[in-house]
Design an enzyme around this catalytic site. Structure first.
Site, short mmCIF file in Angstrom:
data_model
loop_
_atom_site.label_atom_id
_atom_site.label_comp_id
_atom_site.label_asym_id
_atom_site.label_seq_id
_atom_site.Cartn_x
_atom_site.Cartn_y
_atom_site.Cartn_z
CG ASP A 1 -1.72 -1.31 1.47
OD1 ASP A 1 -2.14 -1.60 0.13
OD2 ASP A 1 -1.89 -1.81 2.56
CG HIS B 1 -3.63 -5.18 2.73
ND1 HIS B 1 -3.04 -4.23 1.87
CD2 HIS B 1 -3.76 -6.34 2.02
CE1 HIS B 1 -2.92 -4.91 0.72
NE2 HIS B 1 -3.30 -5.95 0.73
P1 NAD Z 1 -0.33 -18.25 -5.33
O1 NAD Z 1 -1.44 -19.30 -5.42
O2 NAD Z 1 0.40 -17.94 -6.73
O3 NAD Z 1 0.83 -19.05 -4.40
C1 NAD Z 1 0.41 -19.13 -3.07
C2 NAD Z 1 1.52 -20.52 -2.94
O4 NAD Z 1 0.95 -20.95 -1.54
C3 NAD Z 1 1.17 -21.72 -3.48
O5 NAD Z 1 2.61 -21.97 -4.20
C4 NAD Z 1 0.77 -22.73 -2.58
O6 NAD Z 1 1.14 -24.20 -2.84
C5 NAD Z 1 1.18 -22.38 -1.34
N1 NAD Z 1 0.51 -23.03 -0.24
C6 NAD Z 1 -0.77 -23.09 -0.03
N2 NAD Z 1 -1.09 -23.77 0.86
C7 NAD Z 1 0.16 -23.90 1.64
C8 NAD Z 1 0.66 -24.33 2.89
N3 NAD Z 1 -0.47 -24.86 3.82
N4 NAD Z 1 1.81 -24.12 3.19
C9 NAD Z 1 2.74 -23.72 2.48
N5 NAD Z 1 2.38 -23.22 1.17
C10 NAD Z 1 1.19 -23.29 0.92
O7 NAD Z 1 -0.92 -17.04 -4.72
P2 NAD Z 1 0.25 -15.48 -4.50
O8 NAD Z 1 -0.37 -14.66 -5.82
O9 NAD Z 1 1.35 -15.89 -4.34
O10 NAD Z 1 -0.72 -15.14 -3.27
C11 NAD Z 1 -0.51 -15.52 -2.04
C12 NAD Z 1 -1.22 -14.85 -0.92
O11 NAD Z 1 -0.64 -13.44 -0.87
C13 NAD Z 1 -2.91 -14.36 -1.17
O12 NAD Z 1 -3.54 -14.71 -0.12
C14 NAD Z 1 -2.84 -13.25 -1.69
O13 NAD Z 1 -4.15 -12.56 -1.41
C15 NAD Z 1 -1.74 -12.47 -0.78
N6 NAD Z 1 -1.41 -11.27 -1.10
C16 NAD Z 1 -1.09 -10.09 -0.23
C17 NAD Z 1 -0.64 -9.13 -0.65
C18 NAD Z 1 -0.44 -8.13 0.68
O14 NAD Z 1 -0.30 -6.73 0.06
N7 NAD Z 1 -0.38 -8.44 1.91
C19 NAD Z 1 -0.28 -8.77 -1.73
C20 NAD Z 1 -0.38 -9.83 -2.89
C21 NAD Z 1 -0.91 -10.71 -2.57
C1 LMR Z 2 -2.95 -6.39 -3.11
O1 LMR Z 2 -3.35 -5.28 -2.44
O2 LMR Z 2 -2.41 -6.44 -3.97
C2 LMR Z 2 -3.18 -7.88 -2.45
O3 LMR Z 2 -3.70 -7.64 -1.18
C3 LMR Z 2 -3.89 -8.88 -3.34
C4 LMR Z 2 -5.51 -8.52 -3.69
O4 LMR Z 2 -6.28 -9.22 -3.59
O5 LMR Z 2 -5.74 -7.38 -4.05
#
Ligand code: NAD
Ligand code: LMR
Length: 422
Positions: free
Chosen positions: A175, A236
């Protein structure tokens, strides 16, 4: 080392190099969800971080390939891949920082809260393992919905008797990254300008190679960072993300309509990416960058660096809400990280600026300015959060936003607490 001791030093460059590398403590970082869209580029960025000595990459599958790939990069850390629950304990053992991007991402039309049912269980299991295998680690929670997953983690750690609010962080850095980028665009200021200052004994620099060597072996190197700064507080998700553009620096004369548009774009930044990816996930590359910035800040804090301030979703008493994204002080000392400097001097423009100064003055304590185009925050604490900073003066628009976000944030926090205790 003090500047004085450097001037009288007659040690060889080789000895100085040895001294510098000894000063960086060993640090283990574990990434949980390392084979995912965020996990892979985050693993790469952590491999590039010279503060990391050991990098543990854990996922339920596919980590051997990711670890083998990343391990060929010739930087400091050793890389280990761990696959499946049976290997989770080994991945976590001795970790100083645990980064959690494990879980499912959004598709168009979904809210972050729609991820709760799957991700809450994933985060719960991972936090139980953290409590068992590395209770002292700083936990960087990326998995959504952050407004609920952080309270879940807190409850799991409380149950295990390991909870330390100073060591649990919801990563809201993306953010801040977005707010800085959007603000810089609107205010027409450079998003980041970094000046590298080098104190050294006299030398003559005739080529890029020599410059590279000179920086590597010089006695004291540090940065002056001048960049756009925008605190983002709250939570967030949607309106719980509250960028404080009234506190943005450098100051710009933006209209109320422009501030409203910037606020909305920051709040909807995640959705903008989800829609653009059209069903293929959410932000991964910018998130990996943001996650790496935040983890780097945690490592600097642990190592006793100074002035490490980041925004993060932490337990606080700043508002009546138990968790709130605030500015947190993570540390306080001067740092000189030569390896990092070396990684950043490949920009031709920087070299040109450097060469300009280099031919002009080269005496004892020559000061050389190099403009680098990288955004990086500085400041950290040995036990994680040293201080949660207050909100500062808010504009009327921000005060209104703060009141509006409280009910939604409160309910997401309660949802997480309830889940962890059922
Ligand atoms: P993705 O599906 O590409 O990757 C997620 C990974 O987690 C996969 O490789 C999967 O195998 C793994 N996984 C699932 N269960 C698991 C477990 N029990 N132990 C270990 N690994 C496990 O998803 P992504 O795009 O990498 O996003 C991941 C998370 O991050 C999502 O929840 C998304 O919403 C979040 N996210 C948060 C922010 C933020 O600003 N905080 C930003 C972007 C995404
Ligand atoms: C973001 O802000 O990009 C993450 O929280 C992923 C989402 O679901 O928007």
């Amino acid at each position: 080392r003090s500047i004085k001791s450097l001037t009288t030093s007659s040690s060889s460059h080789i000895l100085r190099r040895g001294y510098a590398s000894e000063a960086v403590p060993d640090r283990k970082v574990a990434v949980l969800g390392a084979a995912g869209g965020i996990g892979q580029p985050l693993a790469l960025l952590m491999k590039l971080n010279p503060l990391v000595s050991s990098l543990a990459l854990y996922d339920i599958a596919n980590t051997p390939g990711v670890a083998a790939d990343v391990s060929h990069i010739n930087t400091r850390s050793e890389v280990y891949g761990y696959s499946g629950e049976a290997e989770l304990g080994k991945a976590l053992e001795g970790a100083d920082v645990v980064i959690i991007p494990a879980g499912v991402p959004r598709k168009p039309g979904m809210t972050r809260d729609d991820l709760f049912n799957i991700n809450a269980g994933i985060v719960k299991g991972l936090c139980e393992a953290i409590a068992k295998h590395c209770p002292q680690a700083l936990v960087n929670m990326i998995s959504n919905p952050v407004n609920s997953t952080v309270p879940i983690a807190a409850e799991i750690f409380k149950k295990a008797g390991t909870y330390d609010p100073k060591r649990l962080f919801g990563v809201t850095t993306l953010d801040v990254v977005r707010a800085k980028t959007f603000y810089a665009g609107k205010a027409k200021v450079p998003v980041a300008e970094r000046r590298l200052i080098i104190f050294c004994n006299s030398s003559l620099i005739l080529s890029k190679g020599m410059l590279d060597m000179w920086i590597y072996y010089s006695d004291l190197v540090f940065f002056l960072v001048s960049e756009v700064n925008v605190p983002v507080v709250g939570g967030h998700a949607g309106i719980t993300i509250l960028p404080l553009f009234s506190q943005a620096t450098p100051k710009a004369n933006l209209s109320d309509a422009e501030i409203t548009a910037l606020t909305k774009r920051t709040q909807d930044g995640g959705t903008e990416v989800v829609e653009a990816k059209a069903g293929k996930g959410s932000a991964t590359l910018s998130m990996a960058y943001a996650g790496a910035v935040f983890a780097d800040a945690c490592l600097k804090g642990l190592n006793g660096a100074s002035d490490v301030v980041e925004c993060s979703f932490v337990q606080s008493t700043i508002t009546e809400l138990p968790f709130f994204a605030s500015k947190v002080i993570l540390a306080t000392l001067f740092e000189h990280n030569k390896l990092f400097v070396r990684l950043n001097i490949s920009d031709d423009k920087s070299i040109a600026v450097h060469m300009h100064f280099a031919v002009e003055v080269l005496y004892f304590y020559t000061i050389v300015n190099i403009v680098l185009f990288l955004c990086l925050q500085v400041r950290l604490g040995k036990n994680g959060v040293e201080e949660v900073l207050g909100l500062g003066p808010l504009s009327d628009y921000e005060k209104e936003g703060l009141e509006k976000l409280k009910p939604e944030l409160q309910s997401s926090i309660e949802k997480g607490i309830k889940f962890a205790n059922q």
